[in-house]
Enzyme design. Structure first.
Site, short mmCIF file in Angstrom:
data_model
loop_
_atom_site.label_atom_id
_atom_site.label_comp_id
_atom_site.label_asym_id
_atom_site.label_seq_id
_atom_site.Cartn_x
_atom_site.Cartn_y
_atom_site.Cartn_z
N HIS A 123 0.81 -1.21 0.00
CA HIS A 123 0.00 0.00 0.00
C HIS A 123 0.85 1.27 0.00
O HIS A 123 0.33 2.35 -0.26
CB HIS A 123 -0.99 -0.01 1.18
CG HIS A 123 -0.41 0.30 2.51
ND1 HIS A 123 -0.05 -0.66 3.43
CD2 HIS A 123 -0.14 1.49 3.12
CE1 HIS A 123 0.40 -0.09 4.52
NE2 HIS A 123 0.37 1.21 4.36
N ASP A 153 0.27 -7.52 1.63
CA ASP A 153 0.65 -6.11 1.73
C ASP A 153 2.17 -5.94 1.73
O ASP A 153 2.72 -5.14 2.51
CB ASP A 153 0.04 -5.46 2.97
CG ASP A 153 0.08 -3.93 2.91
OD1 ASP A 153 0.13 -3.39 1.79
OD2 ASP A 153 0.08 -3.28 3.98
N SER A 230 4.79 2.92 7.71
CA SER A 230 4.49 1.76 6.88
C SER A 230 5.72 1.23 6.16
O SER A 230 6.43 1.98 5.50
CB SER A 230 3.44 2.11 5.82
OG SER A 230 2.19 2.27 6.39
#
Length: 395
Positions: A123, A153, A230
Site C-alpha cells: 500500500h 501487503d 508503513s
C-alpha cells in the site's frame, strides 16, 4: 490519507501458548503508511549527527539502568535486561539500511534486504512502478517496483546502487516471544529516522489485507506506529527484523507482517513479480460453546464451515452451514462440517488455519483435513488452488 504502516533463509514458526480465541479480535485498523509529501532538505553531515545525537539522548532516557545484555552470543529468544545504550545500538546498527520511499501520492518506509532490493508495504507503492528512495545520509536513489502482493501487503523495490553502509537487515529465525522488547524505525509524519520502542504484545494475529482477505501470522506490538511508518522494520534487541510494520489502530496497538511470511513472499516477488497464495475457499468460524450447543456437538472445539466459495477447491468436499438459529439470544450457524485438524495440526482458531495455509503450503499441495460430520470423524483430502484477487473471508 492512509494510516497503516526485511537476507532470506529458512526459519521455524510457532505459536505462543494458549490464549483467547483471537478469531473474535476485530481491531479498528488504519493503514499507517502514506504520509503526504513535504519538501525535504538534503541531510547534511551536521544534521545527521544532530539527528542521531537527539535520538540517542531520547533512547537512553527510556532505557533504564539494568545491565547491558551480552553481545553477539545472545539470542532473540533469550530474555535480556535493557541497559543504557541498548536501543541506541539497535538503531545505529540498522538506520543506514532503513529508507524513505516516496511516490507521487506520498511516502512511507522500507529497508534493505539484499544488495539490490528494499522491502516495503504494497500500500506504500500503490500502483507506482517507479519510486524515489532516500537513505539516511541524504542520498536519493531511483527505485523500480519489481513486485507487489496486496494479499500480504508486501512489495519489493530494486534500487540503483545501494550505498555500501546499507547492509541487509536479517530476519529473526524464530517467532519472537510475547513480552520481547522491540524497536520500530521509520519516518512518521516526515520525521526521518524516528525510533520508538515497545514489546511484542501478541503473535499469530490476523489483520485485514487491502484485498479483503486476512494477513495471518501477524505480530502485535505496543510500539508507537504512525503515518509514514508503513514498511519499516520492527526489530528485536538482537538486531533482527521480527516484522514489517503495516498498521496501527491507536491505544498502543499496532501490527506487522511476520518475518516468516515476508521470507516466503518477497523472494518470489523479486524473482517473478508476484506471489500465489494457497487457497481452499472456505469461510469458517470458531465452534464456540453456543455454536457447539446449537449444533449438538459434544465438544466446543474446531472450526465450523460457514460457507464454501463457488468453484473453490473445497466445493463438493466440505459441507457448509445451511441455516441459522437463535441460541441463548444470539443467531448462530447450524449444520456444516467442523474442521478439527489440517495435516495433523489441531485447529482451534481461524488464525491456526490461515497461518498453516500461508506458511506451510503452496497452490497445488494436497492437505488432509480431519473433520467432524454428523457425529462422525473422518479425513478428507483437498488439493489447494490459487487465491483469486477478490474480496472475501475465504481461506
Amino acid at each position: 490519507m492512509y494510516l497503516r504502516t526485511n537476507g532470506f533463509g529458512p526459519r521455524t514458526t510457532g505459536r505462543v501458548g494458549p490464549g483467547p480465541d483471537r478469531s473474535q479480535l476485530s481491531p479498528s485498523l488504519t493503514y499507517t503508511s502514506i504520509e503526504p509529501k513535504h519538501s525535504t532538505e538534503p541531510m547534511t553531515p551536521t544534521r545527521r549527527r544532530l539527528l542521531r545525537g537527539s535520538a540517542s539522548a531520547l533512547i537512553v532516557g527510556l532505557a533504564g539502568c539494568a545491565a547491558i545484555p551480552s553481545g553477539p552470543d545472545s539470542t532473540d529468544d533469550t530474555p535480556s535486561p535493557v541497559g543504557d545504550g541498548t536501543y541506541t545500538s539497535v538503531y545505529e546498527d540498522a538506520i543506514d539500511s532503513v529508507v524513505m520511499i516516496r511516490t507521487g501520492q506520498g511516502q512511507g518506509t522500507g529497508f534493505v534486504v539484499d544488495d539490490a532490493h528494499v522491502v516495503t508495504n504494497a500500500h506504500v507503492v500503490g500502483r507506482s512502478t517507479a519510486v524515489d528512495v532516500r537513505f539516511i545520509d541524504g542520498q536519493w536513489r531511483s527505485g523500480s517496483v519489481v513486485g507487489t502482493d496486496p494479499h500480504s501487503d508486501l512489495a519489493a523495490v530494486t534500487v540503483d546502487t545501494v550505498p555500501s553502509a546499507a547492509t541487509p537487515l536479517p530476519f529473526v529465525d524464530d517467532q519472537p516471544s510475547v513480552g520481547r522488547e522491540v524497536v520500530a524505525i521509520g519516518n512518521p509524519f516526515n520525521l526521518e529516522g524516528t525510533v520508538t520502542t515497545g514489546i511484542v504484545s501478541g503473535t499469530d494475529r490476523s489483520i485485514p489485507a487491502p484485498t479483503g482477505y486476512s494477513i495471518p501470522d501477524a505480530i502485535q506490538t505496543d510500539a508507537a506506529v504512525n503515518p509514514g511508518n508503513s514498511g519499516g522494520p520492527l526489530m528485536t534487541l538482537g538486531g533482527r527484523v521480527a516484522a514489517v510494520i503495516n498498521s496501527g489502530g491507536g491505544d498502543n496497538i499496532a501490527f506487522g507482517i511476520s518475518a516468516a511470511l515476508t521470507e516466503r513472499v518477497v523472494p518470489q516477488l523479486v524473482e517473478a513479480g508476484e506471489y500465489d497464495h494457497a487457497y481452499a475457499g472456505v469461510s469458517v468460524t470458531a465452534a464456540t460453546p453456543g455454536i457447539a450447543a446449537a449444533n449438538g456437538l459434544g465438544d466446543s472445539r474446531g472450526l465450523l464451515v460457514v460457507e464454501v466459495a463457488d468453484g473453490a477447491p473445497a466445493e463438493g468436499i466440505l459441507e457448509p452451514s445451511t441455516r441459522t438459529r437463535y441460541y441463548d439470544g444470539e443467531r448462530v450457524p447450524v449444520g456444516g462440517d467442523v474442521l478439527l485438524a489440517v495435516d495433523g495440526t489441531e485447529l482451534t482458531t481461524k488464525e491456526d488455519l490461515g497461518s498453516y495455509l500461508a506458511l506451510e503450503t503452496r497452490p497445488g499441495d494436497t492437505v488432509e483435513l480431519t473433520i467432524s460430520r454428523s457425529g462422525s470423524e473422518l479425513t478428507v483430502p483437498i488439493e489447494l488452488g490459487t487465491r483469486p484477487l477478490r474480496r472475501g473471508p475465504y481461506r
